[in-house]
Design a protein around this motif. Structure first.
Motif, PDB file in Angstrom:
ATOM      1  N   TRP A  46      -1.597   8.612   9.785  1.00 54.13           N
ATOM      2  CA  TRP A  46      -2.052   7.940   8.561  1.00 54.13           C
ATOM      3  C   TRP A  46      -2.674   8.959   7.612  1.00 54.13           C
ATOM      4  O   TRP A  46      -2.413   8.973   6.425  1.00 54.13           O
ATOM      5  CB  TRP A  46      -3.071   6.846   8.920  1.00 54.13           C
ATOM      6  CG  TRP A  46      -3.483   6.038   7.738  1.00 54.13           C
ATOM      7  CD1 TRP A  46      -4.522   6.294   6.881  1.00 54.13           C
ATOM      8  CD2 TRP A  46      -2.860   4.837   7.235  1.00 54.13           C
ATOM      9  NE1 TRP A  46      -4.580   5.343   5.903  1.00 54.13           N
ATOM     10  CE2 TRP A  46      -3.580   4.441   6.096  1.00 54.13           C
ATOM     11  CE3 TRP A  46      -1.771   4.080   7.660  1.00 54.13           C
ATOM     12  CZ2 TRP A  46      -3.233   3.297   5.371  1.00 54.13           C
ATOM     13  CZ3 TRP A  46      -1.437   2.945   6.932  1.00 54.13           C
ATOM     14  CH2 TRP A  46      -2.163   2.575   5.808  1.00 54.13           C
ATOM     15  N   GLU A  63      -6.587  11.522   1.531  1.00 53.51           N
ATOM     16  CA  GLU A  63      -6.859  12.125   0.223  1.00 53.51           C
ATOM     17  C   GLU A  63      -7.359  13.546   0.378  1.00 53.51           C
ATOM     18  O   GLU A  63      -8.018  14.077  -0.510  1.00 53.51           O
ATOM     19  CB  GLU A  63      -7.880  11.267  -0.528  1.00 53.51           C
ATOM     20  CG  GLU A  63      -7.300   9.924  -0.923  1.00 53.51           C
ATOM     21  CD  GLU A  63      -8.325   9.031  -1.581  1.00 53.51           C
ATOM     22  OE1 GLU A  63      -9.501   9.417  -1.613  1.00 53.51           O
ATOM     23  OE2 GLU A  63      -7.937   7.960  -2.051  1.00 53.51           O
ATOM     24  N   PHE A 118      -1.316   9.542   4.065  1.00 53.72           N
ATOM     25  CA  PHE A 118      -2.060   8.889   2.980  1.00 53.72           C
ATOM     26  C   PHE A 118      -3.441   9.473   2.717  1.00 53.72           C
ATOM     27  O   PHE A 118      -4.138   9.017   1.818  1.00 53.72           O
ATOM     28  CB  PHE A 118      -2.225   7.394   3.289  1.00 53.72           C
ATOM     29  CG  PHE A 118      -0.937   6.709   3.620  1.00 53.72           C
ATOM     30  CD1 PHE A 118       0.045   6.549   2.660  1.00 53.72           C
ATOM     31  CD2 PHE A 118      -0.689   6.244   4.895  1.00 53.72           C
ATOM     32  CE1 PHE A 118       1.239   5.930   2.967  1.00 53.72           C
ATOM     33  CE2 PHE A 118       0.500   5.619   5.213  1.00 53.72           C
ATOM     34  CZ  PHE A 118       1.474   5.459   4.246  1.00 53.72           C
ATOM     35  N   LYS A 138       2.506   1.809  -3.310  1.00 55.04           N
ATOM     36  CA  LYS A 138       1.596   2.274  -4.361  1.00 55.04           C
ATOM     37  C   LYS A 138       1.164   3.718  -4.147  1.00 55.04           C
ATOM     38  O   LYS A 138       1.098   4.501  -5.090  1.00 55.04           O
ATOM     39  CB  LYS A 138       0.333   1.390  -4.369  1.00 55.04           C
ATOM     40  CG  LYS A 138       0.509   0.079  -5.126  1.00 55.04           C
ATOM     41  CD  LYS A 138      -0.791  -0.681  -5.155  1.00 55.04           C
ATOM     42  CE  LYS A 138      -0.622  -2.019  -5.890  1.00 55.04           C
ATOM     43  NZ  LYS A 138      -1.808  -2.871  -5.737  1.00 55.04           N
ATOM     44  N   ARG A 139       0.873   4.056  -2.883  1.00 56.89           N
ATOM     45  CA  ARG A 139       0.302   5.373  -2.612  1.00 56.89           C
ATOM     46  C   ARG A 139       1.340   6.459  -2.395  1.00 56.89           C
ATOM     47  O   ARG A 139       1.118   7.624  -2.751  1.00 56.89           O
ATOM     48  CB  ARG A 139      -0.612   5.296  -1.376  1.00 56.89           C
ATOM     49  CG  ARG A 139      -1.905   4.540  -1.613  1.00 56.89           C
ATOM     50  CD  ARG A 139      -2.919   5.368  -2.391  1.00 56.89           C
ATOM     51  NE  ARG A 139      -3.345   6.511  -1.643  1.00 56.89           N
ATOM     52  CZ  ARG A 139      -4.384   6.515  -0.811  1.00 56.89           C
ATOM     53  NH1 ARG A 139      -5.088   5.419  -0.657  1.00 56.89           N
ATOM     54  NH2 ARG A 139      -4.725   7.588  -0.150  1.00 56.89           N
ATOM     55  N   ARG A 140       2.434   6.099  -1.720  1.00 52.81           N
ATOM     56  CA  ARG A 140       3.439   7.111  -1.396  1.00 52.81           C
ATOM     57  C   ARG A 140       4.832   6.555  -1.620  1.00 52.81           C
ATOM     58  O   ARG A 140       5.625   6.453  -0.685  1.00 52.81           O
ATOM     59  CB  ARG A 140       3.279   7.570   0.062  1.00 52.81           C
ATOM     60  CG  ARG A 140       2.045   8.402   0.367  1.00 52.81           C
ATOM     61  CD  ARG A 140       2.089   9.793  -0.267  1.00 52.81           C
ATOM     62  NE  ARG A 140       3.300  10.517   0.043  1.00 52.81           N
ATOM     63  CZ  ARG A 140       3.425  11.307   1.107  1.00 52.81           C
ATOM     64  NH1 ARG A 140       2.441  11.489   1.919  1.00 52.81           N
ATOM     65  NH2 ARG A 140       4.567  11.947   1.325  1.00 52.81           N
ATOM     66  N   PHE A 198       0.835  -1.209   0.000  1.00 51.18           N
ATOM     67  CA  PHE A 198       0.000   0.000   0.000  1.00 51.18           C
ATOM     68  C   PHE A 198       0.867   1.257   0.000  1.00 51.18           C
ATOM     69  O   PHE A 198       0.635   2.185  -0.785  1.00 51.18           O
ATOM     70  CB  PHE A 198      -0.914  -0.018   1.234  1.00 51.18           C
ATOM     71  CG  PHE A 198      -1.752   1.218   1.384  1.00 51.18           C
ATOM     72  CD1 PHE A 198      -2.965   1.328   0.717  1.00 51.18           C
ATOM     73  CD2 PHE A 198      -1.327   2.266   2.183  1.00 51.18           C
ATOM     74  CE1 PHE A 198      -3.733   2.479   0.847  1.00 51.18           C
ATOM     75  CE2 PHE A 198      -2.083   3.407   2.321  1.00 51.18           C
ATOM     76  CZ  PHE A 198      -3.294   3.519   1.656  1.00 51.18           C
ATOM     77  N   VAL A 199       1.879   1.272   0.879  1.00 47.69           N
ATOM     78  CA  VAL A 199       2.759   2.445   0.960  1.00 47.69           C
ATOM     79  C   VAL A 199       3.493   2.636  -0.369  1.00 47.69           C
ATOM     80  O   VAL A 199       3.618   3.754  -0.871  1.00 47.69           O
ATOM     81  CB  VAL A 199       3.766   2.297   2.125  1.00 47.69           C
ATOM     82  CG1 VAL A 199       4.783   3.433   2.100  1.00 47.69           C
ATOM     83  CG2 VAL A 199       3.038   2.303   3.465  1.00 47.69           C
TER      84      VAL A 199
END
Lengths: 219, 102
Positions: B76, B82, B80, A206-208, A203-204
């Motif tokens: 978080w 949005e 992350f 992919k997202r950041r 997840f990390v």
């Protein structure tokens, strides 16, 4: 992995403190340097610190067996932040747990640091690093790191207990009995830690992915 | 949506399996560590001057879990999220502008 107060003889408790403090000192120095050189990593350090604290304190039930035990969280922190930083986070979590949450102890803090913070972090990160070198995917490598870090934490705890409490039996037999008693509960939790560690790292990435560039993970 | 449904189904299965297991739910810290200590004739001791008794333990665990949970959520979202705040501001700003308009 929480050895309580009073179970370890004082000489053994002191003996576990020596390497634990060396790792903790190196971890705190690394953490200080990271926060100075990469201020943008502060939220990730804060997230992992709170995560390790709560996950390693949380009693997770294992259906069917009717027992509960704790995951570690340190393998994930080590993969994302490096093993030395994860040692510092794990040690602080264990100190808070010993002081205020009746988990572990002050005299056994060194032993608990070595099992959960040092063992979980370095083995978790080492397996991840090795699997990546062998060409494994990011998720698989991270997941196996989480699994191995969890199991090794309890292997080290079993050794510490065997050394202290073997009595008339051999240390090896006591270690085997302790480790064998931990495993039925711990293996399902280690498998859960495998999926969780894998999922979060993917997840990390992919997202950041920018977070990981300056840290320890190369997606 | 499909992933959320799978996670929800797994959560329901897990809770059902836990509730369906008849046990005292002792921790391995008690069963394994305590068992070895008992066999060796060693007992836990109390080094700290305070002890969590009764519902104080429940309070401390709830408070600790809540604080750590807030910290995890805060960081978080910082890493992350949005930008729900930004989205709210986007929605709200025209309305505020309308209200201020003569």
């Amino acid at each position: 992995m929480h050895i309580p107060e009073g179970l370890l003889p004082i000489d053994q408790a002191a003996g576990w403190y020596v390497p634990a403090m060396a790792f903790l000192g190196a971890g705190l120095a690394k953490l200080k340097r990271r926060l100075k050189e990469q201020p943008s990593s502060r939220p990730l350090v804060g997230l992992m610190g709170a995560f390790v604290f709560v996950v390693s304190l949380m009693p997770v039930p294992v259906p069917g067996l009717g027992t509960v035990s704790h995951p570690c969280g340190t393998p994930l922190a080590a993969i994302l932040l490096g093993p030395f930083t994860a040692v510092a986070l794990g040690a602080v979590a264990l100190l808070l747990q010993a002081l205020f949450f009746a988990h572990g102890g002050i005299s056994s803090w060194g032993a608990n640091i070595l099992s959960m913070a040092v063992g979980g972090s370095f083995v978790g990160y080492g397996v991840y690093w090795l699997m990546r070198r062998l060409g494994a995917g990011l998720g698989l490598a991270a997941g196996l790191g989480g699994l191995a870090g969890d199991i090794v934490t309890y292997a080290i705890t079993s050794f510490q207990l065997a050394l202290a409490l073997h009595g008339q039996e051999s240390i090896a037999a006591t270690w085997l009995a302790a480790f064998g008693s931990f495993m039925p509960t711990q293996i399902p939790l280690a498998i859960a830690e495998l999926f969780f560690t894998s999922g979060v790292v993917v997840f990390v990435a992919k997202r950041r992915a920018d977070l990981l560039g300056g840290l320890e993970v190369q997606p | 949506m499909r992933r959320k449904l799978i996670i929800a189904a797994l959560a329901v299965l897990f809770i059902g399996a836990v509730l369906g297991t008849s046990s005292e739910w002792l921790g391995t810290d008690d069963t394994v560590v305590g068992g070895l200590a008992q066999k060796a004739g060693v007992h836990e001791s109390q080094l700290l001057p305070w002890e969590l008794t009764g519902d104080l333990q429940l309070f401390v665990f709830c408070a600790g879990g809540a604080i750590a949970g807030f910290a995890v959520g805060y960081y978080w979202r910082t890493l992350f999220g949005e930008g729900p705040r930004e989205r709210v501001e986007e929605v709200d700003e025209p309305a505020i502008a309308d209200r201020k308009a003569p």
